[in-house]
Design a protein around this motif. Structure first.
Motif, PDB file in Angstrom:
ATOM      1  N   PHE A  93      16.526  -4.246  32.377  1.00  0.00           N
ATOM      2  CA  PHE A  93      16.709  -2.905  31.814  1.00  0.00           C
ATOM      3  C   PHE A  93      17.700  -2.114  32.666  1.00  0.00           C
ATOM      4  CE2 PHE A  93      15.396   1.586  31.540  1.00  0.00           C
ATOM      5  CZ  PHE A  93      15.608   1.785  30.194  1.00  0.00           C
ATOM      6  N   GLU A  94      17.524  -2.152  33.986  1.00  0.00           N
ATOM      7  CA  GLU A  94      18.429  -1.430  34.874  1.00  0.00           C
ATOM      8  C   GLU A  94      19.855  -1.945  34.745  1.00  0.00           C
ATOM      9  OE1 GLU A  94      16.941  -1.568  38.868  1.00  0.00           O
ATOM     10  OE2 GLU A  94      15.144  -0.425  38.360  1.00  0.00           O
ATOM     11  N   ASP A  95      20.000  -3.270  34.708  1.00  0.00           N
ATOM     12  CA  ASP A  95      21.338  -3.854  34.582  1.00  0.00           C
ATOM     13  C   ASP A  95      22.017  -3.419  33.290  1.00  0.00           C
ATOM     14  OD1 ASP A  95      20.947  -5.134  36.993  1.00  0.00           O
ATOM     15  OD2 ASP A  95      20.504  -7.094  36.093  1.00  0.00           O
ATOM     16  N   ARG A  96      21.258  -3.401  32.215  1.00  0.00           N
ATOM     17  CA  ARG A  96      21.850  -3.014  30.925  1.00  0.00           C
ATOM     18  C   ARG A  96      22.191  -1.533  30.889  1.00  0.00           C
ATOM     19  NH1 ARG A  96      19.609  -6.717  26.048  1.00  0.00           N
ATOM     20  NH2 ARG A  96      20.133  -8.675  27.052  1.00  0.00           N
ATOM     21  N   VAL A  97      21.347  -0.714  31.497  1.00  0.00           N
ATOM     22  CA  VAL A  97      21.642   0.718  31.555  1.00  0.00           C
ATOM     23  C   VAL A  97      22.918   0.940  32.364  1.00  0.00           C
ATOM     24  CG1 VAL A  97      20.859   2.927  32.504  1.00  0.00           C
ATOM     25  CG2 VAL A  97      19.282   1.521  31.191  1.00  0.00           C
ATOM     26  N   GLN A 150       7.064   5.953  24.013  1.00  0.00           N
ATOM     27  CA  GLN A 150       6.618   6.640  22.805  1.00  0.00           C
ATOM     28  C   GLN A 150       6.865   5.794  21.559  1.00  0.00           C
ATOM     29  OE1 GLN A 150       8.753  10.325  23.241  1.00  0.00           O
ATOM     30  NE2 GLN A 150       7.101  11.288  24.406  1.00  0.00           N
ATOM     31  N   ALA A 151       7.977   5.056  21.534  1.00  0.00           N
ATOM     32  CA  ALA A 151       8.249   4.172  20.401  1.00  0.00           C
ATOM     33  C   ALA A 151       7.184   3.077  20.323  1.00  0.00           C
ATOM     34  CB  ALA A 151       9.636   3.549  20.533  1.00  0.00           C
ATOM     35  N   GLY A 152       6.783   2.548  21.472  1.00  0.00           N
ATOM     36  CA  GLY A 152       5.717   1.537  21.497  1.00  0.00           C
ATOM     37  C   GLY A 152       4.401   2.098  20.985  1.00  0.00           C
ATOM     38  N   LEU A 153       4.082   3.309  21.411  1.00  0.00           N
ATOM     39  CA  LEU A 153       2.846   3.945  20.924  1.00  0.00           C
ATOM     40  C   LEU A 153       2.927   4.202  19.424  1.00  0.00           C
ATOM     41  CD1 LEU A 153       2.076   6.544  23.748  1.00  0.00           C
ATOM     42  CD2 LEU A 153       0.906   4.392  23.285  1.00  0.00           C
ATOM     43  N   GLY A 154       4.094   4.636  18.983  1.00  0.00           N
ATOM     44  CA  GLY A 154       4.284   4.870  17.548  1.00  0.00           C
ATOM     45  C   GLY A 154       4.122   3.594  16.743  1.00  0.00           C
ATOM     46  N   ALA A 155       4.665   2.480  17.258  1.00  0.00           N
ATOM     47  CA  ALA A 155       4.519   1.195  16.576  1.00  0.00           C
ATOM     48  C   ALA A 155       3.048   0.793  16.508  1.00  0.00           C
ATOM     49  CB  ALA A 155       5.330   0.121  17.295  1.00  0.00           C
ATOM     50  N   GLN A 166      21.007  14.077  37.192  1.00  0.00           N
ATOM     51  CA  GLN A 166      21.161  14.012  35.738  1.00  0.00           C
ATOM     52  C   GLN A 166      20.985  12.589  35.246  1.00  0.00           C
ATOM     53  OE1 GLN A 166      25.014  15.739  35.072  1.00  0.00           O
ATOM     54  NE2 GLN A 166      24.263  17.842  35.137  1.00  0.00           N
ATOM     55  N   LEU A 167      21.531  11.635  35.978  1.00  0.00           N
ATOM     56  CA  LEU A 167      21.403  10.233  35.613  1.00  0.00           C
ATOM     57  C   LEU A 167      19.943   9.796  35.680  1.00  0.00           C
ATOM     58  CD1 LEU A 167      22.737   7.542  34.871  1.00  0.00           C
ATOM     59  CD2 LEU A 167      23.107   7.151  37.310  1.00  0.00           C
ATOM     60  N   ALA A 168      19.257  10.174  36.741  1.00  0.00           N
ATOM     61  CA  ALA A 168      17.841   9.827  36.883  1.00  0.00           C
ATOM     62  C   ALA A 168      17.024  10.449  35.743  1.00  0.00           C
ATOM     63  CB  ALA A 168      17.311  10.297  38.233  1.00  0.00           C
ATOM     64  N   GLN A 169      17.346  11.671  35.375  1.00  0.00           N
ATOM     65  CA  GLN A 169      16.640  12.333  34.278  1.00  0.00           C
ATOM     66  C   GLN A 169      16.897  11.605  32.963  1.00  0.00           C
ATOM     67  OE1 GLN A 169      14.329  14.693  34.349  1.00  0.00           O
ATOM     68  NE2 GLN A 169      14.088  14.458  32.158  1.00  0.00           N
ATOM     69  N   ALA A 170      18.119  11.147  32.743  1.00  0.00           N
ATOM     70  CA  ALA A 170      18.446  10.415  31.515  1.00  0.00           C
ATOM     71  C   ALA A 170      17.677   9.101  31.446  1.00  0.00           C
ATOM     72  CB  ALA A 170      19.943  10.149  31.435  1.00  0.00           C
ATOM     73  N   VAL A 171      17.545   8.415  32.580  1.00  0.00           N
ATOM     74  CA  VAL A 171      16.794   7.161  32.609  1.00  0.00           C
ATOM     75  C   VAL A 171      15.316   7.429  32.348  1.00  0.00           C
ATOM     76  CG1 VAL A 171      16.038   5.268  34.110  1.00  0.00           C
ATOM     77  CG2 VAL A 171      18.434   5.944  34.074  1.00  0.00           C
ATOM     78  N   ARG A 172      14.772   8.488  32.967  1.00  0.00           N
ATOM     79  CA  ARG A 172      13.357   8.839  32.727  1.00  0.00           C
ATOM     80  C   ARG A 172      13.124   9.171  31.251  1.00  0.00           C
ATOM     81  NH1 ARG A 172      13.636  11.264  37.942  1.00  0.00           N
ATOM     82  NH2 ARG A 172      14.324  13.224  37.085  1.00  0.00           N
ATOM     83  N   THR A 173      14.050   9.913  30.664  1.00  0.00           N
ATOM     84  CA  THR A 173      13.932  10.274  29.252  1.00  0.00           C
ATOM     85  C   THR A 173      13.958   9.025  28.374  1.00  0.00           C
ATOM     86  OG1 THR A 173      14.966  12.422  29.663  1.00  0.00           O
ATOM     87  CG2 THR A 173      14.966  11.617  27.388  1.00  0.00           C
ATOM     88  N   SER A 174      14.866   8.095  28.670  1.00  0.00           N
ATOM     89  CA  SER A 174      14.947   6.856  27.895  1.00  0.00           C
ATOM     90  C   SER A 174      13.666   6.043  28.026  1.00  0.00           C
ATOM     91  CB  SER A 174      16.129   6.004  28.361  1.00  0.00           C
ATOM     92  OG  SER A 174      17.335   6.647  28.063  1.00  0.00           O
ATOM     93  N   ALA A 175      13.148   5.939  29.247  1.00  0.00           N
ATOM     94  CA  ALA A 175      11.902   5.193  29.459  1.00  0.00           C
ATOM     95  C   ALA A 175      10.751   5.844  28.687  1.00  0.00           C
ATOM     96  CB  ALA A 175      11.576   5.112  30.949  1.00  0.00           C
ATOM     97  N   GLN A 176      10.707   7.166  28.690  1.00  0.00           N
ATOM     98  CA  GLN A 176       9.661   7.874  27.961  1.00  0.00           C
ATOM     99  C   GLN A 176       9.795   7.629  26.455  1.00  0.00           C
ATOM    100  OE1 GLN A 176       9.638  12.125  28.484  1.00  0.00           O
ATOM    101  NE2 GLN A 176       7.545  12.327  27.779  1.00  0.00           N
ATOM    102  N   GLN A 177      11.012   7.624  25.957  1.00  0.00           N
ATOM    103  CA  GLN A 177      11.226   7.377  24.534  1.00  0.00           C
ATOM    104  C   GLN A 177      10.815   5.955  24.156  1.00  0.00           C
ATOM    105  OE1 GLN A 177      15.354   8.422  24.082  1.00  0.00           O
ATOM    106  NE2 GLN A 177      14.896  10.564  23.615  1.00  0.00           N
ATOM    107  N   ILE A 178      11.092   5.001  25.043  1.00  0.00           N
ATOM    108  CA  ILE A 178      10.683   3.619  24.784  1.00  0.00           C
ATOM    109  C   ILE A 178       9.163   3.531  24.729  1.00  0.00           C
ATOM    110  CG2 ILE A 178      10.618   1.295  25.796  1.00  0.00           C
ATOM    111  CD1 ILE A 178      13.499   1.900  26.838  1.00  0.00           C
TER     112      ILE A 178
END
Length: 172
Positions: A105-109, A29-34, A15-27
């Motif tokens: 990023f890992e340290d902050r997560v 996507q945010a870059g692409l959106g920008a 679950q933790l790994a999935q949450a990190v993957r989801t966050s990375a994907q959102q980041i």
């Protein structure tokens, strides 16, 4: 019981790994959106390339701040205000920059997850070790208990036989 807890730990890690993957994907996507938004704003001025160059420049500045923040955190605690003040003039190459960014990023997560009470991998490993040791202790106690019960049962049977033998010898 140990297997059930190990399964729970593995499920939690997934679950933790999935949450990190989801966050990375959102980041991402945010870059692409920008980028898309900047392109749309520049379209009237004829500059998709200019929009891309501005995003690269902004990303470089942010990367330097993040790298500097990671280096500053190695000494003492870090705050967003301190992160914004730190400036790093050296360019350490693409691979090293990505490694540094990834580590920050890992340290902050990890810090964020710790702040909300999510145990770290180290905590889960320690817990799994404790569970394993407890399982071994339970097995030892079961063996001791079984031995004690067998000894008591044999003693009771012997006492009964002795009593019956006494009864027979008293009758004759």
């Amino acid at each position: 019981m140990a297997k059930k807890l190990t399964d729970t730990v593995n499920e939690h890690e997934q679950q933790l790994a999935q949450a990190v993957r989801t966050s990375a994907q959102q980041i991402w996507q945010a870059g692409l959106g920008a980028f898309v938004k900047a392109q749309q704003e520049e379209q009237g001025a004829g500059g998709g390339e200019q929009a891309f160059a501005r995003l690269v420049a902004a990303g470089s500045v942010l990367q330097q701040r993040v790298r500097a923040s990671g280096e500053a955190q190695q000494g003492a605690g870090s705050t967003p205000e301190a992160d914004a003040e730190v400036d790093n003039d050296s360019d350490s190459g693409g691979a090293r920059s990505w490694d540094s960014l990834e580590q920050v990023f890992e340290d902050r997560v990890v810090r964020a997850l710790g702040a909300i009470g999510v145990p770290s991998k180290r905590d889960l490993d320690l817990l799994a070790g404790q569970i394993g040791r407890l399982g071994e202790q339970v097995a030892q106690l079961q063996t001791q208990l079984q031995t004690q019960l067998q000894t008591q049962l044999q003693t009771q049977l012997q006492t009964q036989r002795d009593g019956q033998a006494d009864d027979r010898s008293g009758r004759t």
